[in-house]
Design an enzyme around this catalytic site. Structure first.
Site, PDB file in Angstrom:
ATOM      1  N   HIS A 103       0.864  -1.177   0.000  1.00 14.17           N
ATOM      2  CA  HIS A 103       0.000   0.000   0.000  1.00 14.17           C
ATOM      3  C   HIS A 103       0.903   1.230   0.000  1.00 14.17           C
ATOM      4  O   HIS A 103       1.537   1.535   1.013  1.00 14.17           O
ATOM      5  CB  HIS A 103      -0.913  -0.026   1.223  1.00 14.17           C
ATOM      6  CG  HIS A 103      -1.849  -1.204   1.221  1.00 14.17           C
ATOM      7  ND1 HIS A 103      -2.233  -1.868   2.357  1.00 14.17           N
ATOM      8  CD2 HIS A 103      -2.443  -1.836   0.179  1.00 14.17           C
ATOM      9  CE1 HIS A 103      -3.057  -2.857   2.012  1.00 14.17           C
ATOM     10  NE2 HIS A 103      -3.197  -2.863   0.709  1.00 14.17           N
ATOM     11  N   HIS A 114       3.174  -2.480   7.016  1.00 16.56           N
ATOM     12  CA  HIS A 114       2.042  -1.616   6.658  1.00 16.56           C
ATOM     13  C   HIS A 114       1.873  -0.483   7.667  1.00 16.56           C
ATOM     14  O   HIS A 114       2.613  -0.382   8.645  1.00 16.56           O
ATOM     15  CB  HIS A 114       0.744  -2.437   6.661  1.00 16.56           C
ATOM     16  CG  HIS A 114       0.600  -3.353   5.500  1.00 16.56           C
ATOM     17  ND1 HIS A 114      -0.266  -3.115   4.469  1.00 16.56           N
ATOM     18  CD2 HIS A 114       1.221  -4.526   5.208  1.00 16.56           C
ATOM     19  CE1 HIS A 114      -0.184  -4.089   3.589  1.00 16.56           C
ATOM     20  NE2 HIS A 114       0.708  -4.973   4.008  1.00 16.56           N
ATOM     21  N   GLU A 117       1.694  -3.371  11.576  1.00 12.21           N
ATOM     22  CA  GLU A 117       0.971  -2.119  11.339  1.00 12.21           C
ATOM     23  C   GLU A 117       1.511  -1.023  12.248  1.00 12.21           C
ATOM     24  O   GLU A 117       1.673  -1.230  13.451  1.00 12.21           O
ATOM     25  CB  GLU A 117      -0.526  -2.307  11.625  1.00 12.21           C
ATOM     26  CG  GLU A 117      -1.215  -3.341  10.744  1.00 12.21           C
ATOM     27  CD  GLU A 117      -1.550  -2.834   9.344  1.00 12.21           C
ATOM     28  OE1 GLU A 117      -1.366  -1.629   9.091  1.00 12.21           O
ATOM     29  OE2 GLU A 117      -1.994  -3.661   8.525  1.00 12.21           O
TER      30      GLU A 117
HETATM   31 ZN    ZN Z   1      -1.671  -1.540   4.327  1.00  7.12          ZN
END
Ligand code: ZN
Length: 379
Positions: A169, A262, A338
Site C-alpha cells: 500500500h 504496513h 501495522e
Molecule cells: Zn496496508
C-alpha cells in the site's frame, strides 16, 4: 491578489485546489487511478512567513478510512527532513467531512503530507547504498506497469529463509522508513544483531512492492487501481505484476519467516496481525507467531498487543492477502506489521507524533526480536 499557492506536481504529490481565499485554501484529495480509494495527500505551500495558513481538506467522509481523521494532526516540514505535526481538527459536518490544518511557517514555503513522504529518489538511494555493501546481492524481480523495476536485496549465509517486504500500500510510507532502519542494522558489519541474522538466515528484502502507486501519490493501489494485498491467491501480469514477481522469487527460495510492513489509518498503536483461519493452521505454527509477538512486546514500549484487528475464524482466512497466503503456501510464520498515522495513544510524543525516526527504530527492534525468536526456536 492572493499570496497563498499550493503545488503537487512532484513525486507522490496529491491534492486538488478547489479555491483560495485570503490565507485559507479549500482542498480535495485525488482518488487512486481507476479506484475509489483516497486518503494520501502531499503538497507544497507557498505563503508569507510568520502568518498562519488555514488548509481545509474537504470531502473526507468519502475517504477510504474516515476513522483516520479524528485525533489526527497533519505532518509538516520546512526542510523536508524533519517532520513535525500541525494542529488539526476534523468536522464531519463541514463540507462532506473536513480536516482543518493550521500552520504558521517560519519560511516562505513548507510541505504538508499525510505522513512523512519516502520518495522514489530516496528509494533509489537506499537500493544503491545497500547493493554496494559487502555480502549483499541485488536481484531485479520484475517490472511494474509504469515500467519501474521491482527491487530485491538479499544477504546472509544461513538456511532460514526470511522475507521482509513493504509498501504494498504505497501511501503507507511508514513501511519504507521501517525498511531503512532494518536495512541499516542488517548491513552494519559490526552490529551483533546483523551478524547473528546473517549467520542464521538468508534474508530477502523488498523495500517497496508498489513503486507505481508510490510515485503516483496513491493510497492503496498500483497504476491500474489494483490493491496488491488482495492478489496473492491469483496474481496476473495485467493487474498485479508486482505480486507475480515477488511470489515467483518466494517459490524459488521458500519462506520460513515473513513480515509484511504496513500502516493503519485509524488505530493509534503499533501491532501485528497473523494468519488465523488458514486451512492448514497448526498449533506449532500459531505458537511461533505468538512467541514473536511476546518478544517484541517485551523489547519495546512502542509495541503493544491490546489494540489490533479481530482474528479470522477457523477456515475463514482470506488467502488473497500475503500473510495468509505465505503461511498456507510455505507453512511460514508470517505476519503483517501495522504502524499508526496518528500518535500512539498509550505512549505519545506530541511534537512529532509517530515519525520516520520511530519507524526506523522499530525496524531495528524487529530485527533484534528476530534474533531472539530464532534462538528460542532452537532451544
Ligand atoms: Zn496496508
Amino acid at each position: 491578489m492572493t499570496s497563498l499557492f499550493i503545488d503537487a506536481g512532484f513525486d507522490s504529490g496529491n491534492i486538488d485546489v478547489l479555491g483560495i481565499e485570503g490565507a485559507t485554501a479549500r482542498l480535495a484529495i485525488r482518488r487512486d487511478n481507476e479506484s475509489e480509494f483516497f486518503q494520501w495527500f502531499h503538497f507544497r505551500v507557498a505563503a508569507p512567513a510568520g502568518e498562519e495558513v488555514v488548509l481545509k481538506l474537504t470531502g473526507l467522509n468519502a475517504s477510504a478510512y474516515p476513522g483516520g481523521w479524528p485525533d489526527y494532526d497533519a505532518c509538516v516540514s520546512e526542510d523536508r527532513a524533519y517532520w513535525a505535526r500541525a494542529t488539526s481538527s476534523f468536522d464531519k459536518d463541514e463540507d462532506g467531512g473536513t480536516l482543518t490544518v493550521r500552520y504558521a511557517p517560519s519560511a516562505g514555503v513548507f510541505w504538508c503530507a499525510y505522513f512523512a513522504p519516502f520518495s522514489m529518489e530516496r528509494h533509489h538511494d537506499l537500493i544503491a547504498e545497500t547493493a554496494s555493501c559487502e555480502g549483499v546481492d541485488y536481484v531485479r524481480l520484475g517490472t511494474t506497469i509504469d515500467g519501474q523495476p521491482i527491487d530485491c536485496l538479499e544477504l546472509g549465509d544461513g538456511d532460514t529463509q526470511v522475507w521482509l517486504y513493504a509498501r504494498q500500500h504505497p501511501g503507507e510510507t511508514q513501511a519504507e522508513w521501517w525498511m531503512e532502519g532494518a536495512i541499516e542494522c542488517l548491513t552494519d558489519p559490526a552490529d551483533p544483531v546483523a551478524r547473528a541474522l546473517r549467520k542464521a538466515c538468508r534474508i530477502h528484502i523488498v523495500p517497496n512492492c508498489n513503486p507505481d502507486g508510490s510515485r503516483r501519490g496513491h493510497l492503496r493501489t498500483n497504476a491500474v487501481g489494483t490493491n496488491l494485498n488482495r492478489e496473492w491467491a491469483d496474481p496476473t501480469p495485467e493487474r498485479s505484476p508486482e505480486v507475480l514477481a515477488i511470489l515467483g522469487r518466494m517459490d524459488q527460495t521458500g519462506v520460513d519467516f515473513a513480515m509484511d510492513v504496513h500502516a493503519d489509518e485509524a488505530i493509534p498503536a503499533v501491532f501485528i496481525a497473523g494468519f488465523d483461519g488458514i486451512p492448514s493452521w497448526t498449533q506449532e505454527q500459531g505458537a511461533g507467531y505468538d512467541r514473536y509477538q511476546r518478544i517484541l512486546d517485551r523489547r519495546t514500549p512502542d509495541f503493544q498487543t491490546k489494540l489490533g484487528y479481530p482474528k479470522a475464524a477457523p477456515g475463514r482466512a482470506n488467502l488473497s492477502m500475503s500473510t495468509n497466503q505465505l503461511a498456507e503456501r510455505f507453512g511460514a510464520v508470517a505476519m503483517t506489521l501495522e504502524m499508526p498515522y496518528k500518535d500512539l495513544a498509550d505512549f505519545p510524543e506530541p511534537e512529532q507524533g509517530w515519525s520516520p525516526e520511530r519507524c526506523k527504530l522499530l525496524g531495528r527492534e524487529c530485527m533484534a526480536a528476530l534474533v531472539e525468536w530464532l534462538e528460542g526456536r532452537d532451544a
